[in-house]
Design a protein around this motif. Sequence first.
Motif, PDB file in Angstrom:
ATOM      1  N   GLY A  78       0.821  -1.213   0.000  1.00  0.00           N
ATOM      2  CA  GLY A  78       0.000   0.000   0.000  1.00  0.00           C
ATOM      3  C   GLY A  78       0.847   1.252   0.000  1.00  0.00           C
ATOM      4  N   LEU A  79       1.913   1.259   0.801  1.00  0.00           N
ATOM      5  CA  LEU A  79       2.825   2.403   0.806  1.00  0.00           C
ATOM      6  C   LEU A  79       3.514   2.554  -0.544  1.00  0.00           C
ATOM      7  CD1 LEU A  79       4.529   1.994   4.316  1.00  0.00           C
ATOM      8  CD2 LEU A  79       2.843   3.723   3.655  1.00  0.00           C
ATOM      9  N   ALA A  80       3.863   1.425  -1.166  1.00  0.00           N
ATOM     10  CA  ALA A  80       4.505   1.478  -2.483  1.00  0.00           C
ATOM     11  C   ALA A  80       3.605   2.167  -3.497  1.00  0.00           C
ATOM     12  CB  ALA A  80       4.853   0.060  -2.945  1.00  0.00           C
ATOM     13  N   VAL A  81       2.340   1.783  -3.517  1.00  0.00           N
ATOM     14  CA  VAL A  81       1.391   2.393  -4.454  1.00  0.00           C
ATOM     15  C   VAL A  81       1.197   3.867  -4.125  1.00  0.00           C
ATOM     16  CG1 VAL A  81      -1.001   2.364  -5.260  1.00  0.00           C
ATOM     17  CG2 VAL A  81       0.223   0.212  -4.930  1.00  0.00           C
ATOM     18  N   SER A  82       1.107   4.204  -2.842  1.00  0.00           N
ATOM     19  CA  SER A  82       0.806   5.586  -2.452  1.00  0.00           C
ATOM     20  C   SER A  82       1.947   6.542  -2.816  1.00  0.00           C
ATOM     21  CB  SER A  82       0.503   5.661  -0.951  1.00  0.00           C
ATOM     22  OG  SER A  82       1.652   5.354  -0.184  1.00  0.00           O
ATOM     23  N   VAL A  83       3.197   6.121  -2.634  1.00  0.00           N
ATOM     24  CA  VAL A  83       4.326   6.995  -2.983  1.00  0.00           C
ATOM     25  C   VAL A  83       4.319   7.293  -4.476  1.00  0.00           C
ATOM     26  CG1 VAL A  83       6.839   7.105  -3.171  1.00  0.00           C
ATOM     27  CG2 VAL A  83       5.794   6.334  -1.049  1.00  0.00           C
ATOM     28  N   ALA A  84       4.123   6.272  -5.292  1.00  0.00           N
ATOM     29  CA  ALA A  84       4.059   6.492  -6.737  1.00  0.00           C
ATOM     30  C   ALA A  84       2.874   7.372  -7.110  1.00  0.00           C
ATOM     31  CB  ALA A  84       3.986   5.155  -7.473  1.00  0.00           C
ATOM     32  N   PHE A  85       1.754   7.170  -6.423  1.00  0.00           N
ATOM     33  CA  PHE A  85       0.552   7.924  -6.775  1.00  0.00           C
ATOM     34  C   PHE A  85       0.697   9.408  -6.446  1.00  0.00           C
ATOM     35  CE2 PHE A  85      -3.874   9.311  -6.405  1.00  0.00           C
ATOM     36  CZ  PHE A  85      -4.394   8.795  -7.579  1.00  0.00           C
TER      37      PHE A  85
ATOM     38  N   ARG B  85       1.581  10.994  -9.279  1.00  0.00           N
ATOM     39  CA  ARG B  85       0.578  10.693 -10.302  1.00  0.00           C
ATOM     40  C   ARG B  85       1.020   9.566 -11.226  1.00  0.00           C
ATOM     41  NH1 ARG B  85      -2.039  12.626  -7.104  1.00  0.00           N
ATOM     42  NH2 ARG B  85      -3.658  14.221  -7.285  1.00  0.00           N
ATOM     43  N   MET B  86       1.554   8.519 -10.610  1.00  0.00           N
ATOM     44  CA  MET B  86       1.877   7.297 -11.340  1.00  0.00           C
ATOM     45  C   MET B  86       1.197   6.128 -10.638  1.00  0.00           C
ATOM     46  SD  MET B  86       5.906   7.657 -12.307  1.00  0.00           S
ATOM     47  CE  MET B  86       6.395   7.963 -10.615  1.00  0.00           C
ATOM     48  N   PHE B  87       0.701   5.190 -11.428  1.00  0.00           N
ATOM     49  CA  PHE B  87       0.071   3.999 -10.883  1.00  0.00           C
ATOM     50  C   PHE B  87       1.063   2.849 -10.996  1.00  0.00           C
ATOM     51  CE2 PHE B  87      -4.711   4.425 -10.447  1.00  0.00           C
ATOM     52  CZ  PHE B  87      -4.718   3.784  -9.210  1.00  0.00           C
ATOM     53  N   ASN B  88       1.669   2.496  -9.889  1.00  0.00           N
ATOM     54  CA  ASN B  88       2.603   1.374  -9.874  1.00  0.00           C
ATOM     55  C   ASN B  88       1.814   0.078  -9.683  1.00  0.00           C
ATOM     56  OD1 ASN B  88       4.712  -0.418  -9.617  1.00  0.00           O
ATOM     57  ND2 ASN B  88       5.374   0.318  -7.611  1.00  0.00           N
ATOM     58  N   ILE B  89       1.575  -0.626 -10.783  1.00  0.00           N
ATOM     59  CA  ILE B  89       0.845  -1.896 -10.723  1.00  0.00           C
ATOM     60  C   ILE B  89       1.833  -3.063 -10.589  1.00  0.00           C
ATOM     61  CG2 ILE B  89      -1.045  -3.197 -11.809  1.00  0.00           C
ATOM     62  CD1 ILE B  89      -1.806  -0.404 -11.306  1.00  0.00           C
ATOM     63  N   GLY B  90       3.111  -2.738 -10.430  1.00  0.00           N
ATOM     64  CA  GLY B  90       4.137  -3.777 -10.440  1.00  0.00           C
ATOM     65  C   GLY B  90       4.587  -4.254  -9.083  1.00  0.00           C
TER      66      GLY B  90
ATOM     67  N   GLY C  89      13.882  -4.696  -5.334  1.00  0.00           N
ATOM     68  CA  GLY C  89      12.580  -4.145  -5.709  1.00  0.00           C
ATOM     69  C   GLY C  89      12.712  -2.839  -6.456  1.00  0.00           C
ATOM     70  N   ALA C  90      13.633  -1.975  -5.990  1.00  0.00           N
ATOM     71  CA  ALA C  90      13.859  -0.697  -6.667  1.00  0.00           C
ATOM     72  C   ALA C  90      14.431  -0.909  -8.063  1.00  0.00           C
ATOM     73  CB  ALA C  90      14.792   0.168  -5.827  1.00  0.00           C
ATOM     74  N   ALA C  91      15.342  -1.867  -8.191  1.00  0.00           N
ATOM     75  CA  ALA C  91      15.939  -2.140  -9.502  1.00  0.00           C
ATOM     76  C   ALA C  91      14.883  -2.611 -10.493  1.00  0.00           C
ATOM     77  CB  ALA C  91      17.043  -3.195  -9.363  1.00  0.00           C
ATOM     78  N   TRP C  92      13.921  -3.412 -10.009  1.00  0.00           N
ATOM     79  CA  TRP C  92      12.881  -3.900 -10.908  1.00  0.00           C
ATOM     80  C   TRP C  92      11.909  -2.790 -11.298  1.00  0.00           C
ATOM     81  CZ3 TRP C  92      13.679  -7.901 -13.662  1.00  0.00           C
ATOM     82  CH2 TRP C  92      12.635  -8.515 -14.363  1.00  0.00           C
ATOM     83  N   ALA C  93      11.803  -1.752 -10.465  1.00  0.00           N
ATOM     84  CA  ALA C  93      10.939  -0.613 -10.797  1.00  0.00           C
ATOM     85  C   ALA C  93      11.662   0.414 -11.658  1.00  0.00           C
ATOM     86  CB  ALA C  93      10.446   0.054  -9.514  1.00  0.00           C
ATOM     87  N   PHE C  94      12.995   0.326 -11.735  1.00  0.00           N
ATOM     88  CA  PHE C  94      13.760   1.365 -12.439  1.00  0.00           C
ATOM     89  C   PHE C  94      13.463   1.379 -13.932  1.00  0.00           C
ATOM     90  CE2 PHE C  94      17.549   2.402 -14.978  1.00  0.00           C
ATOM     91  CZ  PHE C  94      17.682   3.743 -14.640  1.00  0.00           C
TER      92      PHE C  94
ATOM     93  N   ILE D  94      11.636   4.484  -4.964  1.00  0.00           N
ATOM     94  CA  ILE D  94      11.162   4.364  -3.579  1.00  0.00           C
ATOM     95  C   ILE D  94       9.974   3.419  -3.517  1.00  0.00           C
ATOM     96  CG2 ILE D  94      10.155   5.621  -1.634  1.00  0.00           C
ATOM     97  CD1 ILE D  94      11.728   8.087  -2.630  1.00  0.00           C
ATOM     98  N   SER D  95       9.068   3.536  -4.476  1.00  0.00           N
ATOM     99  CA  SER D  95       7.905   2.659  -4.528  1.00  0.00           C
ATOM    100  C   SER D  95       8.326   1.201  -4.677  1.00  0.00           C
ATOM    101  CB  SER D  95       7.002   3.072  -5.694  1.00  0.00           C
ATOM    102  OG  SER D  95       5.888   2.213  -5.808  1.00  0.00           O
TER     103      SER D  95
END
Length: 366
Positions: free
Chosen positions: A68-75, A78-83, A122-127, A256-257
């Motif tokens: 939930g924190l991961a999604v909220s930081v991205a949001f 204004r990005m939707f982290n579905i990953g 996790g950060a590397a996979w989001a990069f 961060i997300s």
Amino acid sequence: MDKMPKWADAILVPLISLLLAAILSALVILAIGEDPRAAFKLMVDGALMRSAGWGYTLYYATNFIFTGLAVSVAFHARMFNIGGEGQAMLGGLGVALACLFIPWPHWTLALLGSATLAALFGAAWAFIPAYLQAKRGSHVVITTIMFNYIAFSVLGYILVNVLRPPGAGDPASVRFPEATNLPTFQDMFSTTANPMFRSAPANVTFFLALAACVFVYYLIWRTRLGYEIRHFGHSQTAALYAGTSGVRITVIAMLISGALAGLMAVNTTQGEAERLILNSTEGAGFIGIAVALMGRNHPFGVLLAALLFGFLYQGGAELALWTNIPSQLIIVIQALVILFTGALDNMVRMPLEKLFLALRKNKEAL
């Protein structure tokens, strides 16, 4: 001027949405011939009235806090982290490498090392999705969804061909060394005279999740970087005009997300399974979306929403075990909560906004 008070947006809207989901769920249970009051009582007894139930509820809630924190930081940018699913899977790989290949003398150091590698993986996979959106315009929703499937395949390959012990049949690593095993709530709070949390998987990672809530609060609302993330999220044009680098904020927010999503693996991989398995995330990355939406992307709201979904997961398991309610229907009940608190949020919000605007006009007319 706000259309309705902040307290109504933060408390009243989620409560009404939850009430509507509960009413519809009760009607569904009634339609299959079960008693919704008895079902709710069983959920409460199984999830909240025994320490073992609390142990499972808090274990699930720990996963949902991180995602939930991961999604909220991205949001906030204004990005939707579905990953979150894929980032948590790769975070699990980081945990496994830390626990299997570094000789830790004590679980405290092992926790520090595994959490660091989980966050980095996790950060590397989001990069890559972040870079593709920032530099190439590829939509982060599409790329993060695609990366979930890639992560599953990558993890499966590594488990089968690299980390699986010889002769083993299931795609899983060997057990982690005993020195890396995290203390459970049973270890921490039970006594001989008063045994508690028996066999429950809740562990010290829950306190790491609480620390993550505090970290995100101070990051978003008490630092310059957090201000830039929120500014960029509210108006990219204004942020760029003020000198904020869109590429920098996009990449940092997603890093961060991804790190927060990766930290979930500490709970599931090191805290509960004590080995790396293929499907340890069990959809928690997607549940994090509903948790963030219901929690209004605020760490305290995310904490409360995560506890609610932890209750739903454990209470649903009790229903499946002790009643004739099929497990598929329990998933439907959980989906109804997600539907009303997420997708149908405006169905509740818009009438409330009209009500508060009418009350304000009446007050001003007097």
